[in-house]
Design a protein around this motif. Structure first.
Motif, PDB file in Angstrom:
ATOM      1  N   ILE A 163       0.826  -1.215   0.000  1.00 30.57           N
ATOM      2  CA  ILE A 163       0.000   0.000   0.000  1.00 30.57           C
ATOM      3  C   ILE A 163       0.859   1.263   0.000  1.00 30.57           C
ATOM      4  O   ILE A 163       1.916   1.305   0.644  1.00 30.57           O
ATOM      5  CB  ILE A 163      -0.980   0.000   1.199  1.00 30.57           C
ATOM      6  N   GLU A 164       0.411   2.273  -0.730  1.00 28.38           N
ATOM      7  CA  GLU A 164       1.004   3.617  -0.637  1.00 28.38           C
ATOM      8  C   GLU A 164       0.348   4.306   0.563  1.00 28.38           C
ATOM      9  O   GLU A 164      -0.864   4.464   0.565  1.00 28.38           O
ATOM     10  CB  GLU A 164       0.685   4.423  -1.896  1.00 28.38           C
ATOM     11  N   PRO A 165       1.099   4.745   1.542  1.00 30.40           N
ATOM     12  CA  PRO A 165       0.479   5.362   2.721  1.00 30.40           C
ATOM     13  C   PRO A 165      -0.292   6.644   2.387  1.00 30.40           C
ATOM     14  O   PRO A 165      -1.267   6.966   3.072  1.00 30.40           O
ATOM     15  CB  PRO A 165       1.638   5.651   3.671  1.00 30.40           C
ATOM     16  N   ILE A 166       0.132   7.385   1.377  1.00 29.09           N
ATOM     17  CA  ILE A 166      -0.725   8.380   0.720  1.00 29.09           C
ATOM     18  C   ILE A 166      -0.600   8.047  -0.763  1.00 29.09           C
ATOM     19  O   ILE A 166       0.512   7.980  -1.284  1.00 29.09           O
ATOM     20  CB  ILE A 166      -0.262   9.833   0.960  1.00 29.09           C
ATOM     21  N   GLN A 167      -1.729   7.822  -1.422  1.00 31.45           N
ATOM     22  CA  GLN A 167      -1.610   7.426  -2.825  1.00 31.45           C
ATOM     23  C   GLN A 167      -1.132   8.577  -3.690  1.00 31.45           C
ATOM     24  O   GLN A 167      -1.569   9.723  -3.520  1.00 31.45           O
ATOM     25  CB  GLN A 167      -2.943   6.908  -3.322  1.00 31.45           C
ATOM     26  N   GLY A 168      -0.249   8.250  -4.636  1.00 30.46           N
ATOM     27  CA  GLY A 168       0.333   9.259  -5.515  1.00 30.46           C
ATOM     28  C   GLY A 168      -0.484   9.431  -6.787  1.00 30.46           C
ATOM     29  O   GLY A 168      -1.429  10.219  -6.827  1.00 30.46           O
ATOM     30  N   GLU A 169      -0.146   8.648  -7.814  1.00 37.13           N
ATOM     31  CA  GLU A 169      -0.824   8.782  -9.118  1.00 37.13           C
ATOM     32  C   GLU A 169      -2.340   8.638  -8.967  1.00 37.13           C
ATOM     33  O   GLU A 169      -3.115   9.205  -9.736  1.00 37.13           O
ATOM     34  CB  GLU A 169      -0.305   7.735 -10.103  1.00 37.13           C
ATOM     35  N   GLY A 170      -2.792   7.857  -7.980  1.00 37.96           N
ATOM     36  CA  GLY A 170      -4.217   7.581  -7.790  1.00 37.96           C
ATOM     37  C   GLY A 170      -5.010   8.784  -7.326  1.00 37.96           C
ATOM     38  O   GLY A 170      -6.243   8.727  -7.266  1.00 37.96           O
ATOM     39  N   GLY A 171      -4.336   9.883  -6.930  1.00 38.05           N
ATOM     40  CA  GLY A 171      -5.089  11.087  -6.569  1.00 38.05           C
ATOM     41  C   GLY A 171      -4.726  11.701  -5.237  1.00 38.05           C
ATOM     42  O   GLY A 171      -5.525  12.435  -4.666  1.00 38.05           O
ATOM     43  N   PHE A 172      -3.542  11.429  -4.745  1.00 43.17           N
ATOM     44  CA  PHE A 172      -3.105  11.994  -3.449  1.00 43.17           C
ATOM     45  C   PHE A 172      -4.153  11.709  -2.377  1.00 43.17           C
ATOM     46  O   PHE A 172      -4.587  12.589  -1.640  1.00 43.17           O
ATOM     47  CB  PHE A 172      -2.832  13.509  -3.572  1.00 43.17           C
ATOM     48  N   ILE A 173      -4.572  10.470  -2.323  1.00 43.37           N
ATOM     49  CA  ILE A 173      -5.614  10.073  -1.378  1.00 43.37           C
ATOM     50  C   ILE A 173      -4.955   9.676  -0.051  1.00 43.37           C
ATOM     51  O   ILE A 173      -4.124   8.773  -0.006  1.00 43.37           O
ATOM     52  CB  ILE A 173      -6.448   8.901  -1.921  1.00 43.37           C
ATOM     53  N   GLU A 174      -5.371  10.407   0.988  1.00 43.31           N
ATOM     54  CA  GLU A 174      -4.832  10.202   2.322  1.00 43.31           C
ATOM     55  C   GLU A 174      -5.864   9.386   3.082  1.00 43.31           C
ATOM     56  O   GLU A 174      -6.960   9.866   3.337  1.00 43.31           O
ATOM     57  CB  GLU A 174      -4.702  11.593   2.959  1.00 43.31           C
ATOM     58  N   PRO A 175      -5.555   8.136   3.453  1.00 47.54           N
ATOM     59  CA  PRO A 175      -6.575   7.344   4.140  1.00 47.54           C
ATOM     60  C   PRO A 175      -6.927   7.949   5.494  1.00 47.54           C
ATOM     61  O   PRO A 175      -6.130   8.677   6.086  1.00 47.54           O
ATOM     62  CB  PRO A 175      -5.908   5.974   4.304  1.00 47.54           C
ATOM     63  N   ALA A 176      -8.138   7.654   5.966  1.00 49.28           N
ATOM     64  CA  ALA A 176      -8.575   8.168   7.269  1.00 49.28           C
ATOM     65  C   ALA A 176      -7.647   7.643   8.365  1.00 49.28           C
ATOM     66  O   ALA A 176      -7.098   6.542   8.270  1.00 49.28           O
ATOM     67  CB  ALA A 176     -10.011   7.729   7.538  1.00 49.28           C
ATOM     68  N   THR A 177      -7.479   8.443   9.419  1.00 54.05           N
ATOM     69  CA  THR A 177      -6.653   8.050  10.561  1.00 54.05           C
ATOM     70  C   THR A 177      -7.116   6.693  11.082  1.00 54.05           C
ATOM     71  O   THR A 177      -8.319   6.458  11.205  1.00 54.05           O
ATOM     72  CB  THR A 177      -6.792   9.102  11.682  1.00 54.05           C
ATOM     73  N   GLY A 178      -6.158   5.822  11.347  1.00 52.77           N
ATOM     74  CA  GLY A 178      -6.488   4.510  11.878  1.00 52.77           C
ATOM     75  C   GLY A 178      -6.514   3.416  10.826  1.00 52.77           C
ATOM     76  O   GLY A 178      -6.405   2.227  11.164  1.00 52.77           O
ATOM     77  N   PHE A 179      -6.642   3.796   9.554  1.00 52.79           N
ATOM     78  CA  PHE A 179      -6.732   2.784   8.483  1.00 52.79           C
ATOM     79  C   PHE A 179      -5.417   2.001   8.361  1.00 52.79           C
ATOM     80  O   PHE A 179      -5.417   0.760   8.408  1.00 52.79           O
ATOM     81  CB  PHE A 179      -7.065   3.479   7.162  1.00 52.79           C
ATOM     82  N   LEU A 180      -4.303   2.709   8.246  1.00 52.30           N
ATOM     83  CA  LEU A 180      -3.015   2.025   8.065  1.00 52.30           C
ATOM     84  C   LEU A 180      -2.621   1.206   9.301  1.00 52.30           C
ATOM     85  O   LEU A 180      -2.203   0.050   9.155  1.00 52.30           O
ATOM     86  CB  LEU A 180      -1.915   3.039   7.718  1.00 52.30           C
ATOM     87  N   PRO A 181      -2.737   1.762  10.523  1.00 51.46           N
ATOM     88  CA  PRO A 181      -2.385   0.952  11.701  1.00 51.46           C
ATOM     89  C   PRO A 181      -3.217  -0.331  11.798  1.00 51.46           C
ATOM     90  O   PRO A 181      -2.676  -1.395  12.136  1.00 51.46           O
ATOM     91  CB  PRO A 181      -2.687   1.884  12.886  1.00 51.46           C
ATOM     92  N   ALA A 182      -4.501  -0.253  11.463  1.00 55.27           N
ATOM     93  CA  ALA A 182      -5.354  -1.446  11.563  1.00 55.27           C
ATOM     94  C   ALA A 182      -4.941  -2.502  10.542  1.00 55.27           C
ATOM     95  O   ALA A 182      -4.886  -3.699  10.853  1.00 55.27           O
ATOM     96  CB  ALA A 182      -6.820  -1.061  11.372  1.00 55.27           C
ATOM     97  N   LEU A 183      -4.609  -2.064   9.331  1.00 55.78           N
ATOM     98  CA  LEU A 183      -4.164  -3.018   8.311  1.00 55.78           C
ATOM     99  C   LEU A 183      -2.846  -3.664   8.705  1.00 55.78           C
ATOM    100  O   LEU A 183      -2.659  -4.884   8.557  1.00 55.78           O
ATOM    101  CB  LEU A 183      -3.939  -2.290   6.987  1.00 55.78           C
ATOM    102  N   ALA A 184      -1.914  -2.823   9.198  1.00 53.40           N
ATOM    103  CA  ALA A 184      -0.599  -3.343   9.595  1.00 53.40           C
ATOM    104  C   ALA A 184      -0.768  -4.367  10.715  1.00 53.40           C
ATOM    105  O   ALA A 184      -0.100  -5.410  10.724  1.00 53.40           O
ATOM    106  CB  ALA A 184       0.307  -2.186  10.043  1.00 53.40           C
ATOM    107  N   GLU A 185      -1.679  -4.088  11.637  1.00 48.21           N
ATOM    108  CA  GLU A 185      -1.923  -4.991  12.764  1.00 48.21           C
ATOM    109  C   GLU A 185      -2.515  -6.317  12.277  1.00 48.21           C
ATOM    110  O   GLU A 185      -2.101  -7.397  12.712  1.00 48.21           O
ATOM    111  CB  GLU A 185      -2.855  -4.297  13.769  1.00 48.21           C
ATOM    112  N   TRP A 186      -3.453  -6.218  11.345  1.00 44.87           N
ATOM    113  CA  TRP A 186      -4.047  -7.452  10.794  1.00 44.87           C
ATOM    114  C   TRP A 186      -2.955  -8.290  10.111  1.00 44.87           C
ATOM    115  O   TRP A 186      -2.901  -9.505  10.301  1.00 44.87           O
ATOM    116  CB  TRP A 186      -5.170  -7.117   9.800  1.00 44.87           C
ATOM    117  N   CYS A 187      -2.084  -7.639   9.355  1.00 43.41           N
ATOM    118  CA  CYS A 187      -0.996  -8.358   8.670  1.00 43.41           C
ATOM    119  C   CYS A 187      -0.106  -9.061   9.691  1.00 43.41           C
ATOM    120  O   CYS A 187       0.242 -10.241   9.534  1.00 43.41           O
ATOM    121  CB  CYS A 187      -0.152  -7.395   7.829  1.00 43.41           C
TER     122      CYS A 187
END
Ligand code: PLZ
Length: 448
Positions: A219-243
């Motif tokens: 995953i791009e922690p903030i998407q680049g070419e896709g539109g500079f999409i910054e996921p909501a707070t908590g999204f990345l930590p939850a995914l990392a934890e699941w992994c």
């Protein structure tokens, strides 16, 4: 070099036009250009073209020259290395600079666990190697990526990239065992918070792939070419934890977000997310081609000896440049500078949004800022508006880029060596471009 915008011809000027004729005759048509203007020199926040026009650089060659173009430490380090030796191949007779870059990356990337690094040439090549390493470590095949993702143009990374046109169209068949999960996209997600968006993604992964088949989540922690999409707070930590709890390798593609760009050394740092593997390129070496995979020693060391490499990976000149770029970021506090750039840009773009409801969203961090453009009073993407504003900016001598799955995002990636004066002038010009466009299009609307 004068840090001013100065147009001495219409754009493109006569010498750029001549070169464009030669380009059309000599270069494959598939290799497009954003602006029909040929570069001669660049430094600070300015690119000078072959006709002597001084342009304001809000692109950094797609987030590469974060330390500035021809940054003084980079130039000196490259000159010294190029005179010493240009290449031996690290797999034949190794050299210090490669090891030093690996040590530096092991030190500056998120997490204080034991790490290893391998060096490559491009972002796509490094992403491919992260997948190879994750597969070797887990003995599993599947890879999960996200909606709107961009990971490169090679066969595996085309499969990982979401958008068909222009990246994939006609270029299949694509690599197998790549699965796509829904992203957190606050502007278009309604009220879904980070945890709920992560639960939605995990549900898709568990039902459609199965953790026991899954080598890596990339995953791009903030998407680049896709539109500079910054996921909501908590999204990345939850995914990392699941992994972590399912033995899946969590890979952060920080090719575009890395090296101070987002107002942290790495975008993962903001929420304290520690990826198992981090992929870097672009800003790593001030414009020389270099990329890296850095991560947990036990994962990185999984492939057999000789399983990773490439003729040019970790080229000594690129490594010298990387050491100088990292030194510049640290010595000149470019992380702090990126935060200043964010403050200045977001204040101005916020005013623009208040005055023009076609600016649906202002987002991003540090010197990675974007506006998502929509039709007045709706959230309907307006790619034509993005094109018109970009064209007006280009004619005025401001280098801006567009991005996004719907092509409706104007993005700004200034080098961190740009002055406040140049940034302010570029924002003035953009504000005028929006106002002029609004006047012109509303006149069209009332015309019979
Ligand atoms: N991962 C997150 O942003 C490159 C692409 C430009 P390479 N982005 C710019 C284009 O149209 O080709 C990128 C990225 C992320 C991977 C890559 C790929 O990096 O160095 O272009 O291979």
């Amino acid at each position: 070099m004068a840090q001013v915008r100065r147009l001495v011809t219409d754009l493109p000027g006569p010498r750029s036009q001549e070169l464009m004729v030669r380009k059309t005759d000599a270069v494959a048509a598939g290799v497009g250009t954003t602006m029909p203007v040929f570069a001669a020199r660049a430094a600070g926040g300015v690119v000078v073209d072959v006709d002597g026009n001084h342009l304001i650089d809000l692109g950094s060659g797609i987030a590469v020259t974060t330390v500035g173009n021809s940054a003084p430490r980079v130039v000196a380090a490259v000159q010294e290395q190029v005179a010493a030796f240009t290449h031996t191949c690290f797999m034949v007779t190794p050299y210090d600079a490669y090891v030093s870059v690996a040590e530096a990356l092991n030190r500056v990337t998120p997490g204080d666990h034991e790490k290893r690094t391998a060096l490559f040439n491009s972002g796509a090549e490094a992403v491919e190697n992260a997948v190879k390493i994750a597969r070797a470590h887990t003995g599993r095949d599947a890879v999960v990526v996200f909606d709107h993702a961009y990971h490169g143009r090679t066969n595996l990374t085309m499969a990982m990239t979401a958008k068909n046109m222009p990246y994939k169209h006609g270029f299949g068949p694509f690599a197998p065992e790549v699965y796509r999960a829904p992203l957190s996209y606050p502007y278009r997600d309604g009220d879904l918070d980070g945890a709920a968006a992560a639960a939605r993604a995990v549900d898709v992964i568990e039902k459609q792939v199965g953790a026991e088949n899954l080598a890596a989540v990339v995953i791009e922690p903030i998407q680049g070419e896709g539109g500079f999409i910054e996921p909501a707070t908590g999204f990345l930590p939850a995914l990392a934890e699941w992994c972590r709890s399912h033995g899946v390798v969590f890979v952060a593609d920080e090719v575009q977000t890395g090296f101070a760009r987002t107002g942290d050394l790495f975008a993962c740092d903001r929420e304290g997310v520690v990826p198992d593997l981090i992929v870097t390129a672009k800003g790593i070496a001030g414009g020389l081609p270099l990329s890296a995979v850095t991560g947990r020693a036990e994962i990185m060391d999984a492939p057999h000896v000789g399983g990773l490499g490439g003729t040019y990976g970790g080229n000594p000149i690129a490594c010298a440049a990387a050491l100088a770029a990292i030194e510049t970021i640290e010595a000149d506090d470019l992380v702090g500078r990126a935060r200043q750039v964010e403050e200045l840009m977001k204040a101005r773009l916020g005013e623009l949004q208040a005055a023009d409801d076609r600016v649906g969203d202002v987002r991003g961090r540090g010197a990675m800022i974007a506006v998502e453009l929509v039709r007045s009073g709706t959230q309907e993407p307006d790619a034509d508006l993005a094109k018109r504003i970009a064209a007006t900016a280009h004619r005025a001598g401001v280098i801006v880029l567009t991005c996004g799955t719907y092509g409706n995002v104007l993005r700004f990636l200034p080098p961190l060596s740009i002055s406040d004066e140049l940034l302010t002038e570029a924002l003035d010009l953009l504000t005028e471009a929006f106002a002029a466009d609004r006047a012109a299009t509303s006149q069209e609307a009332v015309a019979p």
